[in-house]
Design an enzyme around this catalytic site. Structure first.
Site, short mmCIF file in Angstrom:
data_model
loop_
_atom_site.label_atom_id
_atom_site.label_comp_id
_atom_site.label_asym_id
_atom_site.label_seq_id
_atom_site.Cartn_x
_atom_site.Cartn_y
_atom_site.Cartn_z
N CYS A 187 2.15 -0.05 -9.16
CA CYS A 187 3.25 0.47 -8.35
C CYS A 187 4.57 0.55 -9.12
O CYS A 187 5.36 1.45 -8.89
CB CYS A 187 3.43 -0.39 -7.12
N GLY A 205 0.83 -1.20 0.00
CA GLY A 205 0.00 0.00 0.00
C GLY A 205 0.86 1.24 0.00
O GLY A 205 2.01 1.23 -0.48
N SER A 206 0.33 2.32 0.57
CA SER A 206 1.00 3.62 0.48
C SER A 206 2.10 3.76 1.54
O SER A 206 2.11 3.05 2.55
CB SER A 206 -0.03 4.73 0.65
N GLU A 266 5.62 -3.39 0.95
CA GLU A 266 5.71 -3.14 -0.49
C GLU A 266 4.97 -1.83 -0.73
O GLU A 266 3.75 -1.79 -0.69
CB GLU A 266 5.02 -4.26 -1.28
N GLY A 293 2.31 2.51 5.43
CA GLY A 293 3.48 1.70 5.78
C GLY A 293 4.15 2.23 7.04
O GLY A 293 4.51 1.47 7.95
N GLU A 353 4.52 9.91 -6.44
CA GLU A 353 3.76 8.90 -7.19
C GLU A 353 2.36 9.48 -7.47
O GLU A 353 1.66 9.86 -6.54
CB GLU A 353 3.64 7.65 -6.32
P1 NAD Z 1 -3.37 2.45 1.39
O1 NAD Z 1 -2.12 2.52 2.18
O2 NAD Z 1 -4.31 3.58 1.48
O3 NAD Z 1 -4.23 1.16 1.81
C1 NAD Z 1 -3.68 -0.14 1.74
C2 NAD Z 1 -4.37 -1.01 2.76
O4 NAD Z 1 -4.03 -0.54 4.07
C3 NAD Z 1 -5.89 -1.01 2.68
O5 NAD Z 1 -6.34 -2.31 2.94
C4 NAD Z 1 -6.28 -0.07 3.81
O6 NAD Z 1 -7.57 -0.29 4.34
C5 NAD Z 1 -5.23 -0.38 4.84
N1 NAD Z 1 -4.99 0.67 5.84
C6 NAD Z 1 -5.31 1.98 5.77
N2 NAD Z 1 -4.91 2.62 6.89
C7 NAD Z 1 -4.30 1.69 7.67
C8 NAD Z 1 -3.63 1.73 8.93
N3 NAD Z 1 -3.51 2.86 9.63
N4 NAD Z 1 -3.10 0.59 9.40
C9 NAD Z 1 -3.18 -0.57 8.71
N5 NAD Z 1 -3.81 -0.67 7.52
C10 NAD Z 1 -4.35 0.44 7.00
O7 NAD Z 1 -2.92 2.16 -0.08
P2 NAD Z 1 -3.85 2.04 -1.36
O8 NAD Z 1 -4.28 3.41 -1.72
O9 NAD Z 1 -4.88 0.99 -1.14
O10 NAD Z 1 -2.85 1.45 -2.45
C11 NAD Z 1 -2.12 2.25 -3.30
C12 NAD Z 1 -0.68 2.25 -2.88
O11 NAD Z 1 -0.18 0.90 -2.89
C13 NAD Z 1 0.20 2.98 -3.86
O12 NAD Z 1 1.10 3.82 -3.18
C14 NAD Z 1 0.95 1.87 -4.58
O13 NAD Z 1 2.20 2.22 -5.09
C15 NAD Z 1 1.08 0.85 -3.52
N6 NAD Z 1 1.31 -0.47 -4.11
C16 NAD Z 1 2.56 -1.03 -3.97
C17 NAD Z 1 2.83 -2.26 -4.54
C18 NAD Z 1 4.19 -2.90 -4.38
O14 NAD Z 1 4.29 -4.09 -4.57
N7 NAD Z 1 5.23 -2.16 -4.05
C19 NAD Z 1 1.84 -2.94 -5.23
C20 NAD Z 1 0.58 -2.35 -5.36
C21 NAD Z 1 0.34 -1.11 -4.76
#
Ligand code: NAD
Length: 512
Positions: free
Chosen positions: A315, A258-259, A281, A263, A412
């Site tokens: 990503c 995720g973001s 990731e 992270g 990004e």
């Molecule tokens: P996000 O961080 O908003 O959410 C990801 C997940 O985390 C969701 O399930 C969300 O509900 C959960 N989440 C939100 N707040 C949280 C918290 N405080 N604690 C724990 N979990 C929480 O990311 P997104 O918008 O869903 O995804 C897009 C991002 O993911 C982009 O930055 C993209 O680059 C990245 N991404 C990375 C890869 C990789 O392999 N490097 C692959 C796909 C996406």
């Protein structure tokens, strides 16, 4: 960009008529999904729900439980019980592998249905899912199943007269939280889940609230295949559920995609709770470098295709393009022609190359970053503003002359937007790599050249978890992950499965 249909077979989009899509929508609308805990679907403890929508129309397509800390606690308890005293630890590694292979076979039998669910929920094209995420995910699933019987400890060589034995074991790390994003929901879930299960762990999955349907379907497929209750638990919901999982003291590891901001909060939750292991990731701002000796038409087609794949919500997408000065204008013309050919529309319709962005918030953010870059002097030689009408569509966009300090160059965007610049003809490979490395991220880097020595120098100098020379996408058998703000740890392959194991060193002394 048009995806060619081989032979006379109807394409996957042809196979889904209006009627089929409507009937699936009615089926999804008719029920509210609960959490999968201890092998059964259960309503959330607070009874509150969330809605997922079709990004191509904004229409609500399904309701699902909004999990909270109590739901997470129930799921973690079920996973802990399954890990310690359920049927799971009694299974041999080859029995675990057999269950994973059976899961792959089951998914493969219904590949069209899986593709349609993902296209409706995440907005991507049927062809990109059927030709990309699904085969890649199935390959990762089967590869991980294979690793279940091959991840071993080791014994040190010893002198014959030594009394006793020194060796180490690999054990499952324990209960694992898998937190996934919306941009590749099937692939991310299946990849993490299969690696964790191959290693003998039990899991609690927390899919993204923006596209949870394929994870729920994976949960049902796991039930049908016969995984013991509690081995796979799924709690839907937003960051409230994610945060509860990240700080739960009985969770031994979190694998997160995720973001960067989320992270960071997961690392903080791990530090504040039980120092659980984390694999992160995160995002990317990947450079693409085109030298003058490259196959320019092929490079232009591949670069356009990649930035439009998942509407740029990928990503590892190459989003900062460096082109050697002598070929800059010819290359931008080629790239512009490729971008102009991209047909934008609902991902589940025929003759569409790029679907909608996931939601209005993501689209508005992309539009603001592009507008800001233009105000600061950049020029959009293609696209640039959101498309009118229903759905969250953004056109393929090329930005030239972006200020290197602008957000469009540094952050990004996660949209079909590529920022382009030229580099000097005489620049040495390490100087070009230094330009590319000037980023907070380090996920992927791409190079286009026919010169093998130059390619190898670039591979050595680029700061990224992955370098791709002359095209190619995801590869399930290679470890994938980032450096710098793109995170740490690797998924896939032996490294990906080993990440879910703990090492126990043993010194066994023989009695005198
Ligand atoms: P996000 O961080 O908003 O959410 C990801 C997940 O985390 C969701 O399930 C969300 O509900 C959960 N989440 C939100 N707040 C949280 C918290 N405080 N604690 C724990 N979990 C929480 O990311 P997104 O918008 O869903 O995804 C897009 C991002 O993911 C982009 O930055 C993209 O680059 C990245 N991404 C990375 C890869 C990789 O392999 N490097 C692959 C796909 C996406």
């Amino acid at each position: 960009m048009k995806q060619e249909n081989s032979g006379n077979q109807p394409s996957i989009a042809d196979r889904f008529g209006e009627e089929h899509i409507e009937s699936l929508l009615r089926e999804l609308e008719a029920r509210t999904s609960g959490h999968l805990i201890e092998g059964r679907w259960r309503t959330g403890s607070a009874g509150s729900t969330l809605i997922t929508e079709d990004p191509a129309t904004g229409r609500a397509i399904a309701e699902f439980a909004a999990g909270n800390a109590d739901d997470i606690d129930r799921a973690v308890t079920a996973a802990e019980t399954a890990l310690r005293s359920g049927g799971w630890p009694l299974l041999t590694a080859s029995q675990r592998a057999a269950l994973l292979f059976a899961l792959a076979d089951r998914i493969e039998r219904e590949v069209d249905q899986w593709a349609l669910i993902e296209a409706l929920d995440a907005g991507h094209t049927l062809t990109s899912i059927a030709g990309g995420d699904l085969p890649l995910g199935l390959r990762a699933l089967r590869d991980n199943a294979g690793w279940a019987t091959k991840v071993n400890g080791a014994t040190a060589m010893q002198s014959a007269c030594q009394s006793g034995a020194n060796y180490y074991l690999r054990e499952p790390v324990g209960v694992v939280g898998l937190i996934t994003p919306w941009n590749a929901p099937f692939l991310m879930t299946i990849q993490k889940l299969s690696a964790a299960l191959a290693a003998g762990c039990t899991v609690v999955v927390k899919p993204s609230e923006l596209a949870p349907l394929s994870a729920l379907r994976i949960g049902e497929a796991c039930r049908k295949v016969g995984f013991p209750p509690g081995v796979i638990n799924i709690v839907t919901g937003d960051g409230i559920a994610g945060a509860a999982l990240a700080r739960h003291p009985a969770v031994n590891m979190v694998s997160f995609t995720g973001s960067v901001d989320t992270g960071r909060s997961i690392i903080a939750a791990a530090a504040d709770s039980n120092l659980k292991r984390t694999v992160l990731e995160l995002g990317g701002k990947s450079p693409v470098i085109v030298f003058d000796d490259a196959d320019l038409p092929r490079a232009a087609a591949a670069i356009a295709s990649e930035i439009c794949f998942k509407s740029g919500q990928y990503c590892a997408a190459g989003s900062r393009l460096f082109v050697q000065k002598t070929v800059y204008s010819i290359f931008i013309d080629l790239l512009g022609a490729e971008m102009a050919r991209v047909r934008v529309g609902a991902g589940y319709r025929q003759d569409v190359d790029m679907g909608a962005m996931i939601c209005e918030r993501q689209r508005a953010r992309a539009a603001a970053i592009v507008a800001e870059a233009i105000e600061q002097g950049a020029r959009a030689s293609a696209g640039g503003t959101p498309m009118p009408g229903a759905g969250y569509f953004f056109p393929p966009t090329i930005l030239e002359g972006v200020d290197p300090g602008a957000r469009a160059w540094r952050e990004e965007i996660f949209a079909p937007v590529i920022a382009v610049t030229a580099f000097e003809d005489g620049a040495a490979p390490n100087a070009v790599a230094a330009l590319a490395n000037d980023s907070a991220y380090g996920l992927s880097a791409k190079v286009w050249t026919r010169d093998l020595r130059r390619a190898m120098e670039m591979v050595a100098c680029l700061q990224a978890g992955q370098v791709i020379v002359n095209g190619g996408g995801g590869e399930a058998t290679l470890p994938f992950g980032g450096t710098k703000l793109s995170g740490y740890g690797r998924e896939n392959g032996l490294e990906g499965v080993s990440a879910f194991t703990e090492i126990k060193a043993v010194r066994l002394g023989y009695p005198p």
